[in-house]
Design a protein around this motif. Structure first.
Motif, PDB file in Angstrom:
ATOM      1  N   SER A 104       0.848  -1.189   0.000  1.00 54.67           N
ATOM      2  CA  SER A 104       0.000   0.000   0.000  1.00 54.67           C
ATOM      3  C   SER A 104       0.885   1.240   0.000  1.00 54.67           C
ATOM      4  CB  SER A 104      -0.896  -0.005   1.241  1.00 54.67           C
ATOM      5  OG  SER A 104      -1.596   1.232   1.343  1.00 54.67           O
ATOM      6  N   VAL A 105       0.590   2.174  -0.899  1.00 57.19           N
ATOM      7  CA  VAL A 105       1.279   3.459  -0.939  1.00 57.19           C
ATOM      8  C   VAL A 105       0.210   4.545  -0.928  1.00 57.19           C
ATOM      9  CG1 VAL A 105       2.806   4.996  -2.226  1.00 57.19           C
ATOM     10  CG2 VAL A 105       3.259   2.529  -2.199  1.00 57.19           C
ATOM     11  N   THR A 106       0.268   5.408   0.084  1.00 53.87           N
ATOM     12  CA  THR A 106      -0.643   6.550   0.187  1.00 53.87           C
ATOM     13  C   THR A 106       0.194   7.812   0.156  1.00 53.87           C
ATOM     14  OG1 THR A 106      -2.196   5.282   1.535  1.00 53.87           O
ATOM     15  CG2 THR A 106      -2.398   7.680   1.622  1.00 53.87           C
ATOM     16  N   ASN A 107      -0.261   8.784  -0.604  1.00 53.19           N
ATOM     17  CA  ASN A 107       0.466  10.056  -0.684  1.00 53.19           C
ATOM     18  C   ASN A 107      -0.489  11.232  -0.654  1.00 53.19           C
ATOM     19  OD1 ASN A 107       0.288   8.848  -3.663  1.00 53.19           O
ATOM     20  ND2 ASN A 107       0.036  11.075  -3.790  1.00 53.19           N
ATOM     21  N   SER A 108       0.056  12.359  -0.221  1.00 51.25           N
ATOM     22  CA  SER A 108      -0.720  13.592  -0.269  1.00 51.25           C
ATOM     23  C   SER A 108      -0.861  14.008  -1.729  1.00 51.25           C
ATOM     24  CB  SER A 108      -0.037  14.686   0.546  1.00 51.25           C
ATOM     25  OG  SER A 108       1.305  14.848   0.151  1.00 51.25           O
ATOM     26  N   SER A 109      -1.928  14.707  -2.030  1.00 47.08           N
ATOM     27  CA  SER A 109      -2.155  15.192  -3.389  1.00 47.08           C
ATOM     28  C   SER A 109      -2.954  16.483  -3.325  1.00 47.08           C
ATOM     29  CB  SER A 109      -2.892  14.140  -4.226  1.00 47.08           C
ATOM     30  OG  SER A 109      -4.182  13.905  -3.713  1.00 47.08           O
ATOM     31  N   SER A 110      -2.966  17.182  -4.426  1.00 46.49           N
ATOM     32  CA  SER A 110      -3.731  18.434  -4.476  1.00 46.49           C
ATOM     33  C   SER A 110      -5.076  18.152  -5.122  1.00 46.49           C
ATOM     34  CB  SER A 110      -2.968  19.501  -5.262  1.00 46.49           C
ATOM     35  OG  SER A 110      -2.666  19.026  -6.559  1.00 46.49           O
ATOM     36  N   GLY A 111      -6.119  18.263  -4.343  1.00 49.51           N
ATOM     37  CA  GLY A 111      -7.461  18.033  -4.863  1.00 49.51           C
ATOM     38  C   GLY A 111      -7.754  16.563  -5.050  1.00 49.51           C
ATOM     39  N   LYS A 112      -8.813  16.283  -5.798  1.00 48.21           N
ATOM     40  CA  LYS A 112      -9.226  14.912  -6.071  1.00 48.21           C
ATOM     41  C   LYS A 112      -8.839  14.570  -7.508  1.00 48.21           C
ATOM     42  CE  LYS A 112     -13.031  11.752  -5.586  1.00 48.21           C
ATOM     43  NZ  LYS A 112     -14.230  11.456  -4.883  1.00 48.21           N
ATOM     44  N   PRO A 113      -8.136  13.428  -7.710  1.00 49.42           N
ATOM     45  CA  PRO A 113      -7.722  13.063  -9.067  1.00 49.42           C
ATOM     46  C   PRO A 113      -8.919  12.778  -9.964  1.00 49.42           C
ATOM     47  CG  PRO A 113      -7.035  11.383  -7.480  1.00 49.42           C
ATOM     48  CD  PRO A 113      -7.706  12.469  -6.714  1.00 49.42           C
ATOM     49  N   LYS A 114      -8.762  13.061 -11.260  1.00 44.94           N
ATOM     50  CA  LYS A 114      -9.832  12.843 -12.233  1.00 44.94           C
ATOM     51  C   LYS A 114      -9.724  11.439 -12.813  1.00 44.94           C
ATOM     52  CE  LYS A 114     -10.221  17.652 -13.545  1.00 44.94           C
ATOM     53  NZ  LYS A 114      -9.092  18.433 -13.154  1.00 44.94           N
TER      54      LYS A 114
END
Length: 163
Positions: A104-114
């Motif tokens: 499992s890899v979780t990362n921060s991101s900007s907004g919600k991916p499309k």
């Protein structure tokens, strides 16, 4: 030719010696791939949380597992680098679940991916976005399971591969 090769091998040996050993999972190839990516992420001021326990021998070829780890980590780092330093994080978890290797890899991101259908759309310019498809192909090759989940400000990829 020989001198250039000697020079290259000396540099490579120095790089590997200086590589931070952030994790010892029990699998040498996983450690090499993961530690290289973790060292790079740390150099980019990304907060890391990592736990990994991997069998020494797997049914998955080393190169295939390295491709999976590399793609997941590269995508996670790229997403993090779009954010201010204080919001960057990557969490990696690898363990044995029954007769499977769980990653499992979780990362921060900007907004919600499309998404387009079941696939996430890359925000990269040019011919990009094939990493997840290649990774999904590897997971299918071994009869594994791949799941992605994009939420507001976080993205998680989970993989289950038969040991």
């Amino acid at each position: 030719q020989g001198e250039r090769l000697d020079s290259y091998l000396t540099e490579l040996d120095a790089d590997l010696t200086n590589l931070d050993k952030l994790i010892r999972s029990g699998n040498v190839m996983v450690d090499a791939a993961l530690n290289a990516k973790l060292s790079l992420a740390r150099s980019k001021d990304i907060t890391l949380t990592v736990a990994a326990r991997v069998p020494e021998r797997l049914s998955v070829k080393d190169i295939d597992l390295c491709v999976v780890i590399g793609n997941l980590m590269d995508n996670a780092m790229e997403a993090c680098l779009k954010l201010p330093k204080e919001k960057r994080f990557i969490r990696v978890y690898m363990d044995i679940k029954g007769q499977n290797l769980y990653l499992s890899v979780t990362n921060s991101s900007s907004g919600k991916p499309k998404k387009f259908g079941v696939h996430f759309i890359t925000s990269k310019a040019g011919s990009h976005g094939f990493g997840l498809l290649r990774m999904e192909g590897i997971v299918r090759k071994y009869g594994g399971i791949h799941k992605t989940n994009g939420e507001t400000n976080a993205f998680t990829a989970e993989i289950l591969l038969p040991i």
